[in-house]
Write a protein that holds these residues in place. Structure first.
Motif, PDB file in Angstrom:
ATOM      1  N   SER A   1       0.843  -1.190   0.000  1.00 35.44           N
ATOM      2  CA  SER A   1       0.000   0.000   0.000  1.00 35.44           C
ATOM      3  C   SER A   1       0.882   1.244   0.000  1.00 35.44           C
ATOM      4  CB  SER A   1      -0.917  -0.002   1.230  1.00 35.44           C
ATOM      5  OG  SER A   1      -0.124   0.053   2.417  1.00 35.44           O
ATOM      6  N   SER A   2       0.233   2.412  -0.124  1.00 34.74           N
ATOM      7  CA  SER A   2       1.010   3.663  -0.113  1.00 34.74           C
ATOM      8  C   SER A   2       1.719   3.866   1.223  1.00 34.74           C
ATOM      9  CB  SER A   2       0.078   4.845  -0.402  1.00 34.74           C
ATOM     10  OG  SER A   2      -0.961   4.914   0.585  1.00 34.74           O
ATOM     11  N   THR A   3       1.055   3.480   2.318  1.00 33.56           N
ATOM     12  CA  THR A   3       1.688   3.617   3.648  1.00 33.56           C
ATOM     13  C   THR A   3       2.864   2.665   3.765  1.00 33.56           C
ATOM     14  OG1 THR A   3      -0.458   4.210   4.631  1.00 33.56           O
ATOM     15  CG2 THR A   3       1.294   3.499   6.122  1.00 33.56           C
ATOM     16  N   GLY A   4       2.675   1.446   3.296  1.00 31.52           N
ATOM     17  CA  GLY A   4       3.773   0.482   3.336  1.00 31.52           C
ATOM     18  C   GLY A   4       4.956   0.924   2.493  1.00 31.52           C
ATOM     19  N   SER A   5       4.648   1.503   1.327  1.00 32.66           N
ATOM     20  CA  SER A   5       5.732   1.994   0.469  1.00 32.66           C
ATOM     21  C   SER A   5       6.510   3.110   1.163  1.00 32.66           C
ATOM     22  CB  SER A   5       5.152   2.495  -0.860  1.00 32.66           C
ATOM     23  OG  SER A   5       4.530   1.434  -1.576  1.00 32.66           O
TER      24      SER A   5
END
Length: 272
Positions: free
Chosen positions: A88-92
């Motif tokens: 996800s964007s947060t994980g990235s």
């Protein structure tokens, strides 16, 4: 001579390489300028070589990091079927932050075993830096205190110097005035001496007795003072004979009056 020409050729080639299509600035070609430019070209060549080696080393490390990243990516895909593209964007963001932290801390990987020593080293460096900053602050405070004291001392010295210069100027004026007075008195003294000599010469030409000259009068004055001094014990001796007959006393008094009258006459003559 051949060595100088070879250096000139190397310098020309180096300048052409440096300026490229731009015109080379005009400069005086002589052995000294050639030597300086050749020295600069050699240093530039060494620096370019060092920069090239650093670039090649960084490229090699980049290739190693890419290979390691590809290996880890393949390992993730094989073991858990995980791909960074699936994050996800947060994980990235978290993954990018983890990578940036590893790069900033210069760790060999992103494992906890690599992060903890790097953070400890960074914390130790931070404490050392703070300690040095405190030492620098203390040293700066000490220097500021010494500087303030030095400035105050300098101001006092400047004021003392001004007072000394004023006092010296006043004393110099007094000395100059005294020297002028001394010169005036010397001139007057010489004028009086000349006047006395001229008067004595005039009086001598008119037949004046030499005993009435200035030097003779001074000598007679000294002799008169000596005679007066000698009469003091005579007067005291006279007082001891007060019990003698009145006739002898009167005779002694008349004799004393005669001596005093003679002395007075001589004094009056000297004063004239």
């Amino acid at each position: 001579m051949e060595a100088l020409e070879e250096k000139e050729a190397q310098v020309a080639a180096w300048l052409k390489k440096i300026f490229g299509d731009h015109p080379i600035p005009q400069y005086e070609v002589n052995p000294r300028t050639t030597q300086i430019l050749h020295h600069l070209s050699e240093r530039n060549r060494v620096r370019d070589r060092d920069v090239y080696l650093v670039i090649e080393d960084l490229k090699q490390k980049a290739r190693e990091y890419e290979s390691e990243a590809k290996h880890l990516q393949d390992l993730l895909l094989e073991s858990v079927n995980f791909s960074p593209a699936n994050l996800s964007s947060t994980g990235s963001r978290y993954l990018n932050a983890l990578v940036d932290s590893a790069v900033a801390l210069e760790t060999k990987d992103t494992s906890l075993a690599s992060f903890i020593p790097a953070v400890n080293d960074l914390t130790s460096d931070l404490f050392c830096t703070k300690s040095k900053n405190e030492e620098i602050k203390l040293e700066l405070a000490k220097l500021e205190k010494n500087l303030t004291a030095t400035l105050v001392l300098e101001k006092c010295l400047q004021e003392d110097l001004k007072k000394a210069e004023l006092h010296l100027s006043t004393e110099r004026a007094k000395v100059d005035s005294r020297l002028q007075n001394m010169d005036f008195l010397k001139a007057k003294s010489e004028e009086f001496r000349s006047g006395i000599r001229a008067a004595e010469e005039q009086l001598s030409a008119r037949g004046m007795d030499a005993s009435l000259s200035h030097q003779s009068l001074v000598a007679l004055s000294e002799k008169l003072a000596e005679l007066k001094r000698q009469t003091i014990p005579l007067k005291k001796k006279l007082e001891s004979y007060l019990d003698l007959m009145p006739v002898k006393i009167e005779e002694a008094k008349r004799e004393l009056d005669t001596v005093e009258a003679e002395l007075t006459k001589k004094v009056n003559m000297m004063e004239l």
